[in-house]
Design a protein around this motif. Sequence first.
Motif, mmCIF file in Angstrom:
data_model
loop_
_atom_site.group_PDB
_atom_site.id
_atom_site.type_symbol
_atom_site.label_atom_id
_atom_site.label_comp_id
_atom_site.label_asym_id
_atom_site.label_seq_id
_atom_site.Cartn_x
_atom_site.Cartn_y
_atom_site.Cartn_z
ATOM 1 N N ASP A 34 0.819 -1.219 0.000
ATOM 2 C CA ASP A 34 0.000 0.000 0.000
ATOM 3 C C ASP A 34 0.850 1.265 0.000
ATOM 4 O OD1 ASP A 34 -2.372 -1.526 0.149
ATOM 5 O OD2 ASP A 34 -2.102 -1.757 2.307
ATOM 6 N N HIS A 35 2.138 1.095 0.325
ATOM 7 C CA HIS A 35 3.105 2.208 0.310
ATOM 8 C C HIS A 35 2.704 3.337 1.268
ATOM 9 C CE1 HIS A 35 5.053 0.240 -3.055
ATOM 10 N NE2 HIS A 35 3.911 0.221 -3.706
ATOM 11 N N TYR A 36 2.170 2.951 2.426
ATOM 12 C CA TYR A 36 1.908 3.946 3.460
ATOM 13 C C TYR A 36 3.231 4.327 4.120
ATOM 14 C CZ TYR A 36 -3.083 2.741 3.201
ATOM 15 O OH TYR A 36 -4.372 2.535 2.776
ATOM 16 N N ASP A 37 3.367 5.586 4.432
ATOM 17 C CA ASP A 37 4.559 6.051 5.133
ATOM 18 C C ASP A 37 4.549 5.515 6.566
ATOM 19 O OD1 ASP A 37 5.898 8.377 6.961
ATOM 20 O OD2 ASP A 37 6.844 8.284 4.993
ATOM 21 N N LEU A 73 2.754 7.680 8.977
ATOM 22 C CA LEU A 73 1.299 7.685 8.846
ATOM 23 C C LEU A 73 0.696 6.481 9.576
ATOM 24 C CD1 LEU A 73 -0.902 9.390 7.361
ATOM 25 C CD2 LEU A 73 -0.890 7.618 5.610
ATOM 26 N N TRP A 128 -8.280 7.683 5.649
ATOM 27 C CA TRP A 128 -7.351 8.769 5.331
ATOM 28 C C TRP A 128 -6.968 8.754 3.854
ATOM 29 C CZ3 TRP A 128 -3.586 8.229 10.124
ATOM 30 C CH2 TRP A 128 -4.234 8.759 11.256
ATOM 31 N N GLU A 129 -6.799 7.549 3.319
ATOM 32 C CA GLU A 129 -6.439 7.453 1.898
ATOM 33 C C GLU A 129 -7.558 8.002 1.020
ATOM 34 O OE1 GLU A 129 -4.752 4.147 -1.311
ATOM 35 O OE2 GLU A 129 -5.607 3.497 0.598
ATOM 36 N N ASN A 185 -7.235 11.531 0.820
ATOM 37 C CA ASN A 185 -5.916 11.958 0.329
ATOM 38 C C ASN A 185 -5.051 12.535 1.451
ATOM 39 O OD1 ASN A 185 -4.110 12.063 -1.849
ATOM 40 N ND2 ASN A 185 -4.537 14.226 -2.214
ATOM 41 N N ARG A 208 -1.928 12.110 3.711
ATOM 42 C CA ARG A 208 -0.704 11.328 3.535
ATOM 43 C C ARG A 208 0.431 11.701 4.478
ATOM 44 N NH1 ARG A 208 -1.110 8.224 -0.840
ATOM 45 N NH2 ARG A 208 -2.697 8.714 -2.397
ATOM 46 N N ASN A 209 0.255 12.702 5.319
ATOM 47 C CA ASN A 209 1.350 13.082 6.205
ATOM 48 C C ASN A 209 0.817 13.601 7.534
ATOM 49 O OD1 ASN A 209 0.749 15.967 5.848
ATOM 50 N ND2 ASN A 209 1.652 15.713 3.810
ATOM 51 N N GLU A 220 -1.426 16.809 7.523
ATOM 52 C CA GLU A 220 -2.789 16.596 7.029
ATOM 53 C C GLU A 220 -3.628 15.816 8.038
ATOM 54 O OE1 GLU A 220 -1.651 16.622 2.252
ATOM 55 O OE2 GLU A 220 -1.954 14.725 3.304
#
Length: 236
Positions: A153-156, A159, A185-186, A189, A191-192, A195
């Motif tokens: 999913d490439h979540y940081d 996050l 949250w996705e 949008n 992402r940090n 936000e």
Amino acid sequence: MDFFQAYLAAGQVSVPRMILKHYHELGMDAEELVFWLELYAYQEKGAYPDLNQVAQSMGITQTRVFQLLAQADQKQHLRLVTQKDAQGKQTDTYDFRPLFEKLTKLYQQQAQTKSAQATADKVSNLYKTFEQEFGRPLSPLEFERIAGWLNEDHYDPELIRLALKEAVTHQARNLSYIDRILLNWESKNIRNKEEVAQEQSRRKLQIMQKAADKTGNQAQDDSLPPVTLHNPFKED
């Protein structure tokens, strides 16, 4: 000519500090570095290098100078370029850009390595944070699910940590709840960290507004006179 005049006449050489710092990593030893700087000094003065003078300055033979020149070309520390002037006369000069190009690549590689290490540290700390909040070691399935958030999913990592914090706030220490937070949250949008903070402030404001509206409606109801069921037009 006194010393001061001789000093000024000799001129100055601007040596990039990054080359001095990283010349070993660029494939140069001390002798090769001094040789490169000797040629570079001539370039800065706008003169073609006198290899005999270079040999004398370095205290080496002319044969060794030509060996160093061949090594510099082979290792891509410089290249010999033949140019023509306006009259068609050919002149040779040295191009020092190859070493600066190697230095640029080295810097980029080191930056990528540092970035990768920083990410690895964040991931390691993330797993530790989960175990601390859950109060137990993670199961293999939990490790796999968190890895899926990171790699698929490439979540940081930051996050995911914030989603964990949100779940803990609601006394929901399970990955399914955290997954729903991340999906929510996705969809927005988000992402940090900044936000996430904005979204939490917005939700808090909504809750406060609803509470204020409810209190206002209740106060309005309390201020109304009681409604009687007695019909004034009906005789007793």
